[in-house]
Scaffold this motif. Sequence first.
Motif, short mmCIF file in Angstrom:
data_model
loop_
_atom_site.label_atom_id
_atom_site.label_comp_id
_atom_site.label_asym_id
_atom_site.label_seq_id
_atom_site.Cartn_x
_atom_site.Cartn_y
_atom_site.Cartn_z
N ASN A 1 0.67 -1.20 0.10
CA ASN A 1 -0.12 0.35 0.28
C ASN A 1 0.94 1.43 0.26
O ASN A 1 0.39 2.35 -0.57
CB ASN A 1 -1.06 -0.10 0.86
N SER A 2 2.16 1.14 1.29
CA SER A 2 2.76 2.42 0.67
C SER A 2 3.84 2.54 -0.09
O SER A 2 4.17 4.08 -1.04
CB SER A 2 4.16 2.26 1.44
N VAL A 3 3.76 1.67 -1.72
CA VAL A 3 4.20 1.61 -2.93
C VAL A 3 3.11 2.30 -3.56
O VAL A 3 3.27 3.07 -4.11
CB VAL A 3 4.99 0.21 -3.35
N ALA A 4 2.15 1.88 -3.83
CA ALA A 4 0.80 2.12 -4.20
C ALA A 4 0.84 3.97 -3.98
O ALA A 4 0.57 4.52 -5.30
CB ALA A 4 -0.28 1.61 -3.83
N ALA A 5 1.32 3.84 -3.25
CA ALA A 5 0.74 6.00 -2.66
C ALA A 5 1.83 6.72 -2.45
O ALA A 5 1.59 7.70 -2.32
CB ALA A 5 0.43 5.53 -1.32
N GLY A 6 2.81 6.11 -3.69
CA GLY A 6 4.16 6.63 -3.59
C GLY A 6 5.51 6.97 -2.79
O GLY A 6 6.16 8.51 -3.05
N ALA A 7 5.36 5.95 -1.96
CA ALA A 7 5.83 6.52 -0.91
C ALA A 7 7.57 5.85 -1.21
O ALA A 7 7.90 5.67 -2.27
CB ALA A 7 5.67 5.69 0.48
N THR A 8 7.99 6.84 -0.67
CA THR A 8 9.65 7.13 -1.15
C THR A 8 10.54 6.28 0.74
O THR A 8 12.00 5.84 -0.01
CB THR A 8 10.80 8.60 -1.48
N ARG A 9 10.47 6.60 1.67
CA ARG A 9 10.93 5.88 2.24
C ARG A 9 9.01 5.45 3.28
O ARG A 9 8.46 5.47 3.71
CB ARG A 9 10.83 7.40 3.37
N VAL A 10 10.23 4.19 4.01
CA VAL A 10 8.57 3.33 4.84
C VAL A 10 9.28 2.60 6.21
O VAL A 10 10.89 2.30 5.64
CB VAL A 10 8.19 2.11 4.02
N GLU A 11 9.12 2.79 7.19
CA GLU A 11 9.95 2.45 8.56
C GLU A 11 8.96 2.07 9.63
O GLU A 11 6.96 1.70 9.37
CB GLU A 11 9.88 4.14 9.36
N VAL A 12 9.51 0.91 9.47
CA VAL A 12 8.68 -0.96 10.05
C VAL A 12 9.03 -0.74 11.22
O VAL A 12 10.79 -0.82 11.67
CB VAL A 12 8.56 -1.96 9.50
N MET A 13 8.69 -0.50 12.50
CA MET A 13 9.11 -0.37 14.43
C MET A 13 8.39 -1.32 14.74
O MET A 13 7.15 -1.45 14.86
CB MET A 13 8.36 1.13 14.41
N ILE A 14 8.99 -2.64 15.37
CA ILE A 14 8.98 -3.74 15.84
C ILE A 14 9.23 -3.58 17.40
O ILE A 14 9.78 -3.18 18.19
CB ILE A 14 8.76 -5.03 15.19
N GLU A 15 8.12 -3.29 18.60
CA GLU A 15 8.53 -2.88 19.74
C GLU A 15 8.22 -3.76 21.05
O GLU A 15 6.15 -3.93 20.74
CB GLU A 15 8.26 -0.92 19.86
N PHE A 16 8.85 -3.92 21.99
CA PHE A 16 8.14 -5.07 22.72
C PHE A 16 8.49 -4.15 24.13
O PHE A 16 8.93 -3.57 24.40
CB PHE A 16 9.39 -5.67 23.31
N LEU B 1 13.34 3.03 -3.73
CA LEU B 1 12.70 3.36 -2.02
C LEU B 1 13.69 2.85 -0.38
O LEU B 1 14.44 1.68 -0.83
CB LEU B 1 11.62 2.22 -1.86
N VAL B 2 13.89 3.34 0.14
CA VAL B 2 14.16 2.87 0.97
C VAL B 2 12.92 2.60 2.63
O VAL B 2 12.05 3.05 2.38
CB VAL B 2 14.42 4.24 1.79
N ILE B 3 13.31 1.27 3.18
CA ILE B 3 12.95 0.91 4.08
C ILE B 3 13.88 0.63 5.51
O ILE B 3 14.55 -0.15 4.80
CB ILE B 3 11.98 -0.69 2.90
#
Length: 434
Positions: free
Chosen positions: A37-52, A214-216
């Motif tokens: 969905n981020s790619v379809a929205a034209g994102a140049t950066r996606v950050e995934v944060m997995i917090e315990f 794209l930066v992930i």
Amino acid sequence: MPGKAWFQVAPSAARLTGSLRDIGYDFPTAVADIVDNSVAAGATRVEVMIEFDGADSRVFIADDGHGMSPTALLEGLRLGTRRTYDSGELGRYGLGLKTASLSQCRSVAVISRSTPTVVRTSARVLDLDLVEEWDEWIVVDPGADSDVARAKRWLAEGTGTVVLWRNLDRVLPEKRPDGGWARRRLEALAAKAAEHLGIVFHRFLEGTDGRAPLVITVNGQKVRAWNPFAPDEQSTTELPVQRFEIMIGEGSGHVGLRRYVLPSRDRFSSPAEFDRMSGPLNWNRQQGLYVYRADRLVQWGGWNGIRGIDEHTKLARAALDFGTDLDSAFNINVAKMRVSLSAQLRQMLEAPVNELCVHANAAYRRTERGTSKPVPQDLGAPPEVRAASRAAATAGLALRSAAMQAGEWAAWLRIAAVLREQAPDVVETLGLTD
């Protein structure tokens, strides 16, 4: 329906969502579906944060795409989004955001901003506890919520969307979600998600075809692209590109095939890079077709019923590309993890795939001969004799390749069997011992 009685029978939301949670996602593939969905929205950066944080652990997936208006956001949380998808867009069924999220958690919040000049964000929450209580597919305003407020602050600088997963009942153990095992599990899942994203989005991360990279990131670490064809290795060999036309209903579409023979260990730039390129399935199971839909890798490993996996062809990999207009021909599933090849396409692919495997087999056996004892005729042989030996082996490879291209592979196998019986020395010289 004039003249007929009809009845509207709405599905039980509670029962339906329970079934949709088991549609086939694991944690990395669920994260990847949100990144679609981020790619379809034209994102140049996606950050995934997995917090315990024990039972309150959470996952944020934030992008800087064009975002959604309040109306579009609400529509995005509909089960089976009504909007149409453009050609080349990674979405398909209008289910991904919901099914991917709910496969891992019981509460998904979406926070979005679509106005670049005005800081106006909207947020909605889909919570399974409420769905089951009301037996209705309901979406609510989160109200005062510290996690949502935090996501809104991230969107203060520009447009984008944040997807928030909470109540991670499919991720954390039901008992002792705050224990050391739960923490280690989240850490392991973060590593697996980073690896998976580096594989399926490698073309986007590399910025191919004039596209900005794209930066992930996953927990602050930049995801590295894993290109299965090792294009930076000087000894990687690419065979001529193939293109096929397949029929779909009354129309047709095109499928591209690019074939590669990767270098053997001794010809790789380094042993570490050879090990890295073995991939998550390792060399034998990593051979085969890599199927791309609109540049996004959806399936890899194995030959899709065209032939079996073989140690001698482990260096063979091929990219099979199709556009979203051919989705029905490939029967792509909701999770975008599996495709099926029609009998028509498998028949078209058989000869070029077998030709690729012939070349990979030859490369493997050259390495095998190079790392074992020299054959007797090469011991102390002058350069011209060794050159003639190599030329003979090349001739044998050319004969097999020609049989493939002429569609006479079965006949070639019979010829080779007769040669092995009547002229084994010729077989040895031409390198046809396999």
